[in-house]
Motif scaffolding. Structure first.
Motif, PDB file in Angstrom:
ATOM      1  N   ALA A 184       9.177   4.186 -17.999  1.00 43.54           N
ATOM      2  CA  ALA A 184       8.027   3.289 -18.099  1.00 43.54           C
ATOM      3  C   ALA A 184       8.166   2.096 -17.158  1.00 43.54           C
ATOM      4  CB  ALA A 184       7.856   2.815 -19.542  1.00 43.54           C
ATOM      5  N   THR A 185       9.363   1.540 -17.072  1.00 42.97           N
ATOM      6  CA  THR A 185       9.603   0.400 -16.181  1.00 42.97           C
ATOM      7  C   THR A 185       9.367   0.785 -14.723  1.00 42.97           C
ATOM      8  OG1 THR A 185      11.234  -0.520 -17.716  1.00 42.97           O
ATOM      9  CG2 THR A 185      11.289  -1.320 -15.451  1.00 42.97           C
ATOM     10  N   ASP A 186       9.889   1.938 -14.340  1.00 44.77           N
ATOM     11  CA  ASP A 186       9.724   2.424 -12.964  1.00 44.77           C
ATOM     12  C   ASP A 186       8.247   2.645 -12.636  1.00 44.77           C
ATOM     13  OD1 ASP A 186      10.628   3.212 -10.473  1.00 44.77           O
ATOM     14  OD2 ASP A 186      10.937   5.298 -11.065  1.00 44.77           O
ATOM     15  N   VAL A 187       7.537   3.301 -13.544  1.00 46.08           N
ATOM     16  CA  VAL A 187       6.114   3.590 -13.332  1.00 46.08           C
ATOM     17  C   VAL A 187       5.302   2.306 -13.250  1.00 46.08           C
ATOM     18  CG1 VAL A 187       4.062   4.494 -14.504  1.00 46.08           C
ATOM     19  CG2 VAL A 187       6.086   5.926 -14.278  1.00 46.08           C
ATOM     20  N   LEU A 188       5.583   1.349 -14.121  1.00 47.38           N
ATOM     21  CA  LEU A 188       4.804   0.108 -14.144  1.00 47.38           C
ATOM     22  C   LEU A 188       5.005  -0.714 -12.875  1.00 47.38           C
ATOM     23  CD1 LEU A 188       5.086  -1.032 -17.871  1.00 47.38           C
ATOM     24  CD2 LEU A 188       3.040  -0.266 -16.657  1.00 47.38           C
ATOM     25  N   ARG A 189       6.188  -0.683 -12.310  1.00 45.39           N
ATOM     26  CA  ARG A 189       6.407  -1.427 -11.064  1.00 45.39           C
ATOM     27  C   ARG A 189       5.632  -0.780  -9.908  1.00 45.39           C
ATOM     28  NH1 ARG A 189      12.571  -2.724 -12.473  1.00 45.39           N
ATOM     29  NH2 ARG A 189      12.241  -4.781 -13.389  1.00 45.39           N
ATOM     30  N   TRP A 190       5.649   0.540  -9.837  1.00 44.70           N
ATOM     31  CA  TRP A 190       4.832   1.228  -8.840  1.00 44.70           C
ATOM     32  C   TRP A 190       3.347   0.926  -9.079  1.00 44.70           C
ATOM     33  CZ3 TRP A 190       5.961   4.033  -4.512  1.00 44.70           C
ATOM     34  CH2 TRP A 190       7.294   4.411  -4.321  1.00 44.70           C
ATOM     35  N   CYS A 191       2.963   0.948 -10.345  1.00 43.33           N
ATOM     36  CA  CYS A 191       1.565   0.701 -10.697  1.00 43.33           C
ATOM     37  C   CYS A 191       1.136  -0.708 -10.297  1.00 43.33           C
ATOM     38  CB  CYS A 191       1.373   0.904 -12.207  1.00 43.33           C
ATOM     39  SG  CYS A 191      -0.334   0.684 -12.765  1.00 43.33           S
ATOM     40  N   ALA A 192       1.998  -1.679 -10.497  1.00 41.29           N
ATOM     41  CA  ALA A 192       1.665  -3.067 -10.141  1.00 41.29           C
ATOM     42  C   ALA A 192       1.372  -3.179  -8.645  1.00 41.29           C
ATOM     43  CB  ALA A 192       2.819  -3.988 -10.534  1.00 41.29           C
ATOM     44  N   VAL A 193       2.153  -2.501  -7.834  1.00 39.42           N
ATOM     45  CA  VAL A 193       1.966  -2.559  -6.375  1.00 39.42           C
ATOM     46  C   VAL A 193       0.634  -1.925  -5.973  1.00 39.42           C
ATOM     47  CG1 VAL A 193       2.841  -1.770  -4.150  1.00 39.42           C
ATOM     48  CG2 VAL A 193       4.428  -2.635  -5.892  1.00 39.42           C
ATOM     49  N   PHE A 194       0.392  -0.698  -6.438  1.00 30.59           N
ATOM     50  CA  PHE A 194      -0.811   0.022  -6.001  1.00 30.59           C
ATOM     51  C   PHE A 194      -2.079  -0.527  -6.656  1.00 30.59           C
ATOM     52  CE2 PHE A 194       2.232   3.034  -4.370  1.00 30.59           C
ATOM     53  CZ  PHE A 194       1.600   3.543  -3.246  1.00 30.59           C
ATOM     54  N   THR A 195      -1.965  -1.004  -7.883  1.00 25.18           N
ATOM     55  CA  THR A 195      -3.140  -1.606  -8.517  1.00 25.18           C
ATOM     56  C   THR A 195      -3.560  -2.855  -7.764  1.00 25.18           C
ATOM     57  OG1 THR A 195      -2.537  -0.739 -10.700  1.00 25.18           O
ATOM     58  CG2 THR A 195      -4.077  -2.587 -10.640  1.00 25.18           C
ATOM     59  N   GLY A 196      -2.600  -3.692  -7.411  1.00 26.72           N
ATOM     60  CA  GLY A 196      -2.926  -4.917  -6.688  1.00 26.72           C
ATOM     61  C   GLY A 196      -3.503  -4.670  -5.314  1.00 26.72           C
ATOM     62  N   LEU A 197      -3.093  -3.553  -4.674  1.00 26.45           N
ATOM     63  CA  LEU A 197      -3.525  -3.281  -3.306  1.00 26.45           C
ATOM     64  C   LEU A 197      -4.802  -2.458  -3.212  1.00 26.45           C
ATOM     65  CD1 LEU A 197      -0.091  -2.487  -1.589  1.00 26.45           C
ATOM     66  CD2 LEU A 197      -1.457  -4.584  -1.370  1.00 26.45           C
ATOM     67  N   VAL A 198      -4.940  -1.430  -4.051  1.00 23.91           N
ATOM     68  CA  VAL A 198      -6.029  -0.474  -3.814  1.00 23.91           C
ATOM     69  C   VAL A 198      -6.969  -0.230  -4.993  1.00 23.91           C
ATOM     70  CG1 VAL A 198      -4.693   0.740  -2.050  1.00 23.91           C
ATOM     71  CG2 VAL A 198      -4.568   1.528  -4.408  1.00 23.91           C
ATOM     72  N   TRP A 199      -6.581  -0.569  -6.215  1.00 23.72           N
ATOM     73  CA  TRP A 199      -7.449  -0.250  -7.362  1.00 23.72           C
ATOM     74  C   TRP A 199      -8.841  -0.872  -7.242  1.00 23.72           C
ATOM     75  CZ3 TRP A 199     -10.448  -2.199 -11.199  1.00 23.72           C
ATOM     76  CH2 TRP A 199     -10.711  -1.390 -12.306  1.00 23.72           C
ATOM     77  N   PRO A 200      -8.993  -2.135  -6.872  1.00 25.80           N
ATOM     78  CA  PRO A 200     -10.344  -2.723  -6.829  1.00 25.80           C
ATOM     79  C   PRO A 200     -11.311  -1.982  -5.916  1.00 25.80           C
ATOM     80  CG  PRO A 200      -8.688  -4.454  -6.758  1.00 25.80           C
ATOM     81  CD  PRO A 200      -7.964  -3.160  -6.590  1.00 25.80           C
ATOM     82  N   LEU A 201     -10.834  -1.515  -4.772  1.00 24.24           N
ATOM     83  CA  LEU A 201     -11.708  -0.791  -3.858  1.00 24.24           C
ATOM     84  C   LEU A 201     -12.064   0.591  -4.400  1.00 24.24           C
ATOM     85  CD1 LEU A 201     -10.062  -1.683  -0.421  1.00 24.24           C
ATOM     86  CD2 LEU A 201     -12.218  -2.560  -1.342  1.00 24.24           C
ATOM     87  N   SER A 202     -11.239   1.124  -5.296  1.00 23.01           N
ATOM     88  CA  SER A 202     -11.491   2.449  -5.874  1.00 23.01           C
ATOM     89  C   SER A 202     -12.488   2.405  -7.018  1.00 23.01           C
ATOM     90  CB  SER A 202     -10.181   3.064  -6.389  1.00 23.01           C
ATOM     91  OG  SER A 202      -9.233   3.183  -5.371  1.00 23.01           O
ATOM     92  N   PHE A 203     -12.483   1.315  -7.807  1.00 28.93           N
ATOM     93  CA  PHE A 203     -13.253   1.308  -9.052  1.00 28.93           C
ATOM     94  C   PHE A 203     -14.231   0.141  -9.193  1.00 28.93           C
ATOM     95  CE2 PHE A 203      -9.416   3.777  -9.871  1.00 28.93           C
ATOM     96  CZ  PHE A 203      -9.945   4.927 -10.417  1.00 28.93           C
TER      97      PHE A 203
END
Length: 459
Positions: free
Chosen positions: A363-382
């Motif tokens: 969970a820790t590993d996934v959340l750190r990856w998620c924090a990076v990609f959410t901050g960079l690309v999620w807004p443009l996707s959704f």
């Protein structure tokens, strides 16, 4: 059907449609509302835990189906909101009210049909979706499904009414109604589950009562408030086929997109379950945390429907572009701050949950990856595609979302995560999801930049 025409760009008026204060009044209640809506489903699951694992399992299974249908109701409401917002931007109050009334009729008819199907075939639906279920879990699921299916028309009416208030720029009504839903749901749950030991049935009745109350309140407010969408003679039925078609032209593609998105998530979840209990638990916690940092983007996405819709209806295309860029900037700032915090505290945050060391590490590993990609690309996707939808550009967003979901999120998950692929297991599923976001980003940014959406007309 939507048509594309070329029209000369009107001169931008000196007074903007939305000033900073009106945008703040629109967005802040939406953020609070999204947090409140997240807690409604959680309350049933948490409170029914005292009734045993079978009750919890039954409730959680049915909630997965209910979420799919709620997404469909919300998509139809979005279709109505786009049409209504554009009429309001054009200052055509008569057609805006007509569209609002037809939206309420449409969602009532669709949700009633789905309610009847769910009531008649609920056991067949559960068996088809989840396969063989233990008898005590099936009993709880059937009981909960029965009571929550009765709430479908009220859920749909509430979603439509809340969307109509948002189209006027008034999001406080839906925020306070969401608070009311939580209070009534938790209160009825407490009485029936803790007081009378009714388990899954008590949770279902709590959902039903809270949705009935919310629907009644929103309908009363729509008929009594002094805004441009005051609906008179609501129960004097008037069918306007042309207006319903306009709503469905936007609502059906959006509904298909949302529905298939939920189905895709279920398919990916079936892969995750093959990785064992540790992976399932880590994925559940990661999804719960990730949903919190997405709230600002979801709220601003709803605001974009109103803002861009009114701008397009008024012919203020340059303002629609300007507001979109401004609100996307706010989205990146707010979500970026949350993602930075998540990246820094992912480990301590996961330690708050009762996870095994293996689950906690995943969970820790996934959340750190998620924090990076959410901050960079999620807004443009959704968030960004809601600006396109508000103009009526719903076919493009639907096709991109569906193709990207099935090609990248689902197929690539098996390549990256499965034992016969790269064997990355849970992290591989999330990496496939990040690739899906990047593909969506590319398509939506190019579409927005080229500007074809500016010439689409739905009214």
């Amino acid at each position: 059907m939507q048509t594309t025409v070329t029209a000369p760009a009107p001169q931008a008026p000196s007074v903007p449609l939305f000033d900073r204060r009106s945008l703040v009044r629109l967005i802040i209640p939406l953020v609070i509302e999204q947090f409140l809506l997240m807690s409604v489903g959680m309350a049933d699951t948490v409170m029914v835990t005292t009734s045993g694992e079978a009750a919890v399992s039954g409730v959680s299974l049915v909630d997965g189906i209910n979420l799919l249908l709620i997404q469909i109701f919300a998509a139809l409401s979005t279709g109505g909101t786009v049409i209504v917002s554009q009429y309001l931007g054009r200052q055509d109050t008569h057609n805006a009210r007509t569209a609002a009334k037809q939206l309420l009729y449409t969602v009532t008819a669709v949700s009633t049909a789905l309610m009847v199907l769910a009531l008649v075939f609920r056991q067949h639906i559960l068996s088809l979706v989840f396969g063989s279920i233990e008898p005590d879990v099936m009993d709880s699921a059937l009981t909960y499904f029965l009571s929550t299916a009765l709430a479908y028309p009220f859920m749909a009416v509430y979603n439509a009414g809340a969307a109509l208030f948002r189209s006027m720029g008034d999001s406080k009504v839906s925020m306070f109604n969401s608070l009311l839903v939580n209070i009534v749901n938790i209160s009825v749950n407490a009485i029936l589950i803790y007081g009378f030991g009714m388990g899954a049935l008590g949770a279902g009745i709590g959902t039903l009562v809270s949705r009935v109350v919310a629907a009644v309140v929103i309908l009363v407010l729509l008929q009594r408030h002094g805004g441009p969408l005051r609906i008179e003679r609501l129960f004097h039925f008037e069918f306007k086929g042309g207006m319903v078609r306009r709503i469905l032209v936007v609502g059906i593609p959006n509904g298909l997109e949302n529905g298939l998105f939920q189905i895709g998530k279920l398919l990916v979840l079936s892969l995750i379950t093959s990785f064992g209990t540790n992976a399932v638990a880590a994925n559940a916690i990661s999804n719960s945390v990730a949903s919190v940092i997405n709230v600002p983007g979801q709220a601003i996405g709803l605001a974009l429907i109103t803002v861009v819709g009114q701008c397009m209806g008024a012919g203020r295309v340059k303002e629609a572009v300007s507001y979109t860029k401004k609100l996307m900037g706010v989205t990146y700032l707010s979500m970026g701050a949350l993602c930075l915090i998540l990246f820094l505290i992912a480990g301590p945050l996961v330690s708050l949950f009762s996870l095994s060391p293996a689950s906690a590490a995943m969970a820790t590993d996934v959340l750190r990856w998620c924090a990076v990609f959410t901050g960079l690309v999620w807004p443009l996707s959704f968030t960004l595609p809601n600006a396109l939808r508000a103009s009526g550009d719903v076919i493009f967003t639907m096709v991109v979302s569906m193709v990207s979901m099935f090609v990248f999120r689902i197929c690539l998950s098996y390549v990256l995560a499965s034992p016969w692929g790269l064997g990355l297991q849970l992290l591989g599923v999330w990496l496939a999801m990040f690739v899906d976001w990047v593909v969506r980003d590319t398509c939506f940014v190019i579409r927005f930049w080229r500007g074809k959406w500016k010439s689409i007309r739905v009214i």
